[in-house]
Design a protein around this motif. Structure first.
Motif, PDB file in Angstrom:
ATOM      1  N   ALA A 257       0.828  -1.210   0.000  1.00 41.12           N
ATOM      2  CA  ALA A 257       0.000   0.000   0.000  1.00 41.12           C
ATOM      3  C   ALA A 257       0.861   1.258   0.000  1.00 41.12           C
ATOM      4  O   ALA A 257       0.532   2.250  -0.666  1.00 41.12           O
ATOM      5  CB  ALA A 257      -0.932  -0.009   1.207  1.00 41.12           C
ATOM      6  N   LEU A 258       1.974   1.230   0.728  1.00 42.96           N
ATOM      7  CA  LEU A 258       2.888   2.370   0.732  1.00 42.96           C
ATOM      8  C   LEU A 258       3.467   2.609  -0.663  1.00 42.96           C
ATOM      9  O   LEU A 258       3.569   3.757  -1.123  1.00 42.96           O
ATOM     10  CB  LEU A 258       4.027   2.139   1.727  1.00 42.96           C
ATOM     11  N   ALA A 259       3.866   1.528  -1.331  1.00 39.40           N
ATOM     12  CA  ALA A 259       4.433   1.667  -2.675  1.00 39.40           C
ATOM     13  C   ALA A 259       3.397   2.228  -3.650  1.00 39.40           C
ATOM     14  O   ALA A 259       3.707   3.113  -4.471  1.00 39.40           O
ATOM     15  CB  ALA A 259       4.953   0.318  -3.159  1.00 39.40           C
ATOM     16  N   VAL A 260       2.162   1.716  -3.572  1.00 41.89           N
ATOM     17  CA  VAL A 260       1.104   2.207  -4.459  1.00 41.89           C
ATOM     18  C   VAL A 260       0.808   3.679  -4.170  1.00 41.89           C
ATOM     19  O   VAL A 260       0.642   4.493  -5.099  1.00 41.89           O
ATOM     20  CB  VAL A 260      -0.164   1.351  -4.298  1.00 41.89           C
ATOM     21  N   LEU A 261       0.737   4.040  -2.884  1.00 37.04           N
ATOM     22  CA  LEU A 261       0.459   5.430  -2.531  1.00 37.04           C
ATOM     23  C   LEU A 261       1.569   6.354  -3.029  1.00 37.04           C
ATOM     24  O   LEU A 261       1.294   7.446  -3.548  1.00 37.04           O
ATOM     25  CB  LEU A 261       0.303   5.560  -1.012  1.00 37.04           C
ATOM     26  N   ALA A 262       2.818   5.923  -2.874  1.00 34.49           N
ATOM     27  CA  ALA A 262       3.934   6.741  -3.364  1.00 34.49           C
ATOM     28  C   ALA A 262       3.831   6.928  -4.877  1.00 34.49           C
ATOM     29  O   ALA A 262       4.074   8.033  -5.400  1.00 34.49           O
ATOM     30  CB  ALA A 262       5.264   6.099  -2.984  1.00 34.49           C
ATOM     31  N   PHE A 263       3.467   5.868  -5.592  1.00 35.33           N
ATOM     32  CA  PHE A 263       3.319   5.961  -7.052  1.00 35.33           C
ATOM     33  C   PHE A 263       2.196   6.933  -7.424  1.00 35.33           C
ATOM     34  O   PHE A 263       2.346   7.761  -8.336  1.00 35.33           O
ATOM     35  CB  PHE A 263       3.033   4.571  -7.623  1.00 35.33           C
ATOM     36  N   LEU A 264       1.057   6.850  -6.725  1.00 35.97           N
ATOM     37  CA  LEU A 264      -0.068   7.743  -7.012  1.00 35.97           C
ATOM     38  C   LEU A 264       0.279   9.191  -6.690  1.00 35.97           C
ATOM     39  O   LEU A 264      -0.077  10.122  -7.431  1.00 35.97           O
ATOM     40  CB  LEU A 264      -1.303   7.305  -6.221  1.00 35.97           C
ATOM     41  N   LEU A 265       0.960   9.402  -5.571  1.00 30.17           N
ATOM     42  CA  LEU A 265       1.356  10.765  -5.203  1.00 30.17           C
ATOM     43  C   LEU A 265       2.344  11.340  -6.206  1.00 30.17           C
ATOM     44  O   LEU A 265       2.296  12.530  -6.531  1.00 30.17           O
ATOM     45  CB  LEU A 265       1.961  10.777  -3.792  1.00 30.17           C
ATOM     46  N   LEU A 266       3.247  10.482  -6.704  1.00 23.23           N
ATOM     47  CA  LEU A 266       4.192  10.942  -7.722  1.00 23.23           C
ATOM     48  C   LEU A 266       3.454  11.372  -8.981  1.00 23.23           C
ATOM     49  O   LEU A 266       3.782  12.391  -9.606  1.00 23.23           O
ATOM     50  CB  LEU A 266       5.197   9.840  -8.034  1.00 23.23           C
ATOM     51  N   GLY A 267       2.424  10.606  -9.368  1.00 26.31           N
ATOM     52  CA  GLY A 267       1.627  10.990 -10.530  1.00 26.31           C
ATOM     53  C   GLY A 267       0.892  12.303 -10.319  1.00 26.31           C
ATOM     54  O   GLY A 267       0.833  13.153 -11.213  1.00 26.31           O
ATOM     55  N   ALA A 268       0.316  12.473  -9.100  1.00 22.76           N
ATOM     56  CA  ALA A 268      -0.387  13.726  -8.805  1.00 22.76           C
ATOM     57  C   ALA A 268       0.575  14.910  -8.832  1.00 22.76           C
ATOM     58  O   ALA A 268       0.251  15.983  -9.368  1.00 22.76           O
ATOM     59  CB  ALA A 268      -1.073  13.620  -7.446  1.00 22.76           C
ATOM     60  N   TRP A 269       1.762  14.703  -8.262  1.00 21.04           N
ATOM     61  CA  TRP A 269       2.742  15.799  -8.247  1.00 21.04           C
ATOM     62  C   TRP A 269       3.213  16.111  -9.668  1.00 21.04           C
ATOM     63  O   TRP A 269       3.435  17.278 -10.011  1.00 21.04           O
ATOM     64  CB  TRP A 269       3.915  15.425  -7.352  1.00 21.04           C
ATOM     65  N   SER A 270       3.358  15.086 -10.496  1.00 23.05           N
ATOM     66  CA  SER A 270       3.754  15.317 -11.891  1.00 23.05           C
ATOM     67  C   SER A 270       2.732  16.204 -12.596  1.00 23.05           C
ATOM     68  O   SER A 270       3.093  17.145 -13.325  1.00 23.05           O
ATOM     69  CB  SER A 270       3.889  13.979 -12.623  1.00 23.05           C
ATOM     70  N   ALA A 271       1.449  15.896 -12.390  1.00 24.19           N
ATOM     71  CA  ALA A 271       0.403  16.705 -13.024  1.00 24.19           C
ATOM     72  C   ALA A 271       0.437  18.141 -12.529  1.00 24.19           C
ATOM     73  O   ALA A 271       0.299  19.094 -13.308  1.00 24.19           O
ATOM     74  CB  ALA A 271      -0.963  16.072 -12.756  1.00 24.19           C
ATOM     75  N   LEU A 272       0.630  18.321 -11.231  1.00 26.06           N
ATOM     76  CA  LEU A 272       0.678  19.666 -10.667  1.00 26.06           C
ATOM     77  C   LEU A 272       1.921  20.421 -11.124  1.00 26.06           C
ATOM     78  O   LEU A 272       1.872  21.641 -11.341  1.00 26.06           O
ATOM     79  CB  LEU A 272       0.632  19.592  -9.136  1.00 26.06           C
ATOM     80  N   LEU A 273       3.050  19.706 -11.272  1.00 28.07           N
ATOM     81  CA  LEU A 273       4.263  20.347 -11.785  1.00 28.07           C
ATOM     82  C   LEU A 273       4.073  20.807 -13.223  1.00 28.07           C
ATOM     83  O   LEU A 273       4.518  21.901 -13.604  1.00 28.07           O
ATOM     84  CB  LEU A 273       5.443  19.388 -11.705  1.00 28.07           C
ATOM     85  N   GLY A 274       3.431  19.961 -14.030  1.00 32.08           N
ATOM     86  CA  GLY A 274       3.173  20.349 -15.407  1.00 32.08           C
ATOM     87  C   GLY A 274       2.313  21.596 -15.486  1.00 32.08           C
ATOM     88  O   GLY A 274       2.534  22.479 -16.320  1.00 32.08           O
ATOM     89  N   ARG A 275       1.353  21.692 -14.589  1.00 36.51           N
ATOM     90  CA  ARG A 275       0.506  22.892 -14.560  1.00 36.51           C
ATOM     91  C   ARG A 275       1.301  24.100 -14.101  1.00 36.51           C
ATOM     92  O   ARG A 275       1.112  25.207 -14.607  1.00 36.51           O
ATOM     93  CB  ARG A 275      -0.676  22.641 -13.632  1.00 36.51           C
ATOM     94  N   ARG A 276       2.212  23.874 -13.137  1.00 37.96           N
ATOM     95  CA  ARG A 276       3.012  25.004 -12.632  1.00 37.96           C
ATOM     96  C   ARG A 276       4.004  25.499 -13.673  1.00 37.96           C
ATOM     97  O   ARG A 276       4.131  26.706 -13.896  1.00 37.96           O
ATOM     98  CB  ARG A 276       3.749  24.575 -11.366  1.00 37.96           C
ATOM     99  N   VAL A 277       4.724  24.571 -14.312  1.00 36.51           N
ATOM    100  CA  VAL A 277       5.743  24.969 -15.286  1.00 36.51           C
ATOM    101  C   VAL A 277       5.108  25.579 -16.529  1.00 36.51           C
ATOM    102  O   VAL A 277       5.616  26.536 -17.112  1.00 36.51           O
ATOM    103  CB  VAL A 277       6.620  23.762 -15.664  1.00 36.51           C
ATOM    104  N   GLY A 278       3.968  25.038 -16.930  1.00 46.98           N
ATOM    105  CA  GLY A 278       3.342  25.526 -18.151  1.00 46.98           C
ATOM    106  C   GLY A 278       2.474  26.741 -17.964  1.00 46.98           C
ATOM    107  O   GLY A 278       1.947  27.284 -18.936  1.00 46.98           O
ATOM    108  N   ALA A 279       2.308  27.171 -16.703  1.00 51.10           N
ATOM    109  CA  ALA A 279       1.425  28.314 -16.449  1.00 51.10           C
ATOM    110  C   ALA A 279       2.062  29.597 -16.954  1.00 51.10           C
ATOM    111  O   ALA A 279       3.268  29.789 -16.891  1.00 51.10           O
ATOM    112  CB  ALA A 279       1.134  28.424 -14.960  1.00 51.10           C
ATOM    113  N   THR A 280       1.283  30.475 -17.457  1.00 53.17           N
ATOM    114  CA  THR A 280       1.737  31.807 -17.871  1.00 53.17           C
ATOM    115  C   THR A 280       1.039  32.839 -17.013  1.00 53.17           C
ATOM    116  O   THR A 280      -0.123  32.675 -16.637  1.00 53.17           O
ATOM    117  CB  THR A 280       1.412  32.069 -19.341  1.00 53.17           C
ATOM    118  N   ARG A 281       1.759  33.860 -16.722  1.00 56.09           N
ATOM    119  CA  ARG A 281       1.202  34.909 -15.867  1.00 56.09           C
ATOM    120  C   ARG A 281       0.325  35.828 -16.726  1.00 56.09           C
ATOM    121  O   ARG A 281       0.817  36.592 -17.560  1.00 56.09           O
ATOM    122  CB  ARG A 281       2.321  35.710 -15.207  1.00 56.09           C
TER     123      ARG A 281
END
Length: 577
Positions: free
Chosen positions: A217-241
């Motif tokens: 369960a820890l491994a699965v949760l870490a994988f899911l959190l990594l995916g969520a963070w990847s999506a949020l990073l993509g939104r942060r890097v691609g955001a324009t002011r």
């Protein structure tokens, strides 16, 4: 993997050159305090598994809430720095995750997770072997929870409604943690709740104790959190002011002071960070004062307003640094009454909310009117005077507002200095209201006159001192904002003149003295008197009958000794000549 290792090496190189001077002292103090907390957590593995599970839940909350409260977390490597490389979001997130394991906080947390290994060794060889991957996965979950939570708050802070909602939620969580004993009493919980075992922070301990599914369960949760963070990073890097705000009514004022007030009020209405701070303080004050209603006691409701004022002052302690390098505009117009204008604007933003909370809470609670009406003007005047004074004397260089797009919480590069400034402000504002409160408790209504007088005196006197400081040291303050460090000619405080050893002693004693004095001493004495046994982390409640009071008294003496040692460390030394 090559990208991840490269980022890790970059992090090591940056930290090797960054940990100098004040940052080095802050890191050393944080590492020392973290080592003490880690040792205490490991000790819980020998005492009680339930306490260890609760301890890891506290560590997880610290990873989630700490960066939000302390300025956005570790930003040594920022995602925006790698935007032009064209890395896929998941690959970028993986590299930044590996780099995130480099630093003081992850090492301290890994040391605390040695409690898993201790528990495994006590159970058997197989359990000890399981503890090793459990430690790594549990640390990865801690780090990823922090990254995802900070990224979510950063996304919400890009809109006004999100900033307000985030402030309300974070303030409510912090208030609930501060009043956690009320929830234990209300729900008749005298020990550690069984639910802490099934939180993600307890899965590593479950795996060590034989529930092997928890490791997966820890491994699965870490994988899911990594995916969520990847999506949020993509939104942060691609955001324009971009600006979605429509035209605003122009600011008009007939005097320079009026223009400053109008500018500050416009900033309070438009700056999302200030929106977040105001809603955070409001939520904290209301939730902290309303929590005892679970016990059918409304005696704290009258103090919601004063609590709000104290918290709002602490959050805005670095007021002048919020301007960034635009501080030069203020310096170029001497005599414009900038400090007085900011004081009036601060009161205009905070006082109506504080008055409404105080009147409503006192009316519902049925008093005590003299005490709250004495405290409110004293605290408002004290805070309005201390906020500009502390911000010009202890200014912590901040991030220019136009550079907050990636992580709006990142208002300063020196989290340790910003935290110390906020704690100092909380203590000073409380001291400003203490005389009026004591007179009101002793004599009743005369305390209101004392509160009005002390509030007016603090407002005028501290504001005058801030004006003089800004006039005489404006270039030094601007230099600090531009470079992030004090100029060589800047006046050093008594604390700056101490040796590193005495600085560490003072920080340890003043920062940690409250733990044995208040929770483990005073609060534990109350619990022992009420015969509340085995109560969460209060050690005296676990002692055999007859030893509870001596243990609590020992902690009180330890806390007093810590504060005494801190005062000894900072006291002036006689000259050798």
């Amino acid at each position: 993997m090559a990208v991840a290792l490269t980022m890790a090496r970059m992090k090591v190189a940056v930290l090797r050159h960054a940990f100098r001077g004040r940052r080095s002292e802050t890191a050393t103090t944080g590492a020392s305090l973290g080592a003490l907390l880690s040792a205490g957590t490991i000790y819980l593995a020998f005492v009680d598994p339930d306490l260890l599970a609760a301890g890891y839940a506290v560590w997880a909350l610290g990873w989630m809430l700490g960066p939000v409260l302390l300025g956005g977390g570790d930003e040594t490597l920022r995602p925006e720095h790698f935007a032009t490389l064209g890395l896929p979001p998941r690959r970028l997130a993986t590299g930044l995750l590996v780099a995130a394991f480099v630093g003081v906080a992850p090492l301290v947390s890994l040391a605390a997770l040695l409690g898993l290994l201790v528990s495994g060794v006590r159970l058997g060889v197989a359990n000890a072997l399981v503890a090793l991957p459990a430690m790594v996965l549990q640390l990865a979950v801690f780090v990823l929870l922090s990254k995802v939570f900070v990224a979510l708050v950063g996304v919400t802070l890009r809109t006004r409604s999100g900033a307000v909602a985030s402030g309300v939620l974070n303030g409510a969580i912090l208030a609930a943690l501060g009043q956690i004993w009320i929830f234990f009493v209300a729900f008749d919980q005298t020990g550690v709740p069984a639910a802490v075992w099934y939180l993600p922070s307890g899965w590593g301990l479950l795996a060590v104790r034989g529930d092997w599914w928890a490791l997966a369960a820890l491994a699965v949760l870490a994988f899911l959190l990594l995916g969520a963070w990847s999506a949020l990073l993509g939104r942060r890097v691609g955001a324009t002011r971009t600006s979605a705000r429509g035209p605003r009514r122009p600011i008009t004022a007939s005097t320079a002071g009026g223009a400053i007030v109008a500018r500050e009020l416009r900033t309070w209405s438009r700056d999302l960070v200030r929106n977040h701070q105001l809603s955070f303080a409001l939520s904290y004050g209301v939730c902290f004062a309303a929590s005892p209603l679970l016990l059918d006691w409304d005696g704290m409701l009258p103090y919601a307003g004063p609590i709000f004022v104290v918290m709002a002052a602490g959050l805005t302690a670095n007021l002048y640094a919020a301007d960034g390098t635009a501080l030069w505009l203020t310096i170029m117009v001497p005599g414009a009454g900038d400090v007085r204008g900011r004081q009036l604007a601060w009161l205009a933003a905070q006082a109506p909310v504080a008055i409404a909370l105080t009147v409503a809470g006192t009316a519902i609670g049925g008093g005590p009117w003299p005490l709250v009406l004495a405290l409110l003007p004293a605290l408002l005047g004290g805070a309005a005077g201390l906020v500009p004074l502390v911000s010009v004397y202890g200014l912590v260089p901040g991030t220019d507002p136009h550079r907050r797009a990636g992580n709006p919480l990142r208002t300063s590069e020196d989290d340790g200095g910003l935290t110390g400034l906020a704690y100092a402000m909380l203590a000073l504002v409380i001291l400003a209201g203490a005389p009026a409160g004591l007179v009101a408790l002793w004599a009743g209504w005369p305390g209101v006159a004392v509160g009005v007088a002390t509030g007016a005196l603090c407002y005028w006197g501290f504001g005058l001192l801030a004006e003089r400081r800004l006039s005489s040291h404006g270039p030094e303050l601007l230099h600090a904002m531009r470079t992030g460090r004090k100029p060589p000619t800047a006046t050093r405080s008594r604390f700056d003149q101490l040796s590193n050893t005495r600085k560490s002693i003072a920080v340890w004693c003043f920062g940690g003295g409250a733990i044995p004095l208040i929770p483990q001493g005073i609060v534990a004495t109350v619990f022992v008197a009420k015969d509340m046994r085995r109560h969460t982390w209060f050690l005296a409640t676990y002692m055999p009958s007859g030893l509870g009071y001596p243990v609590a008294a020992g902690f009180i003496l330890l806390g007093l000794a810590a504060y005494g040692t801190g005062l000894w460390a900072v006291r002036p030394r006689p000259s050798r000549h």
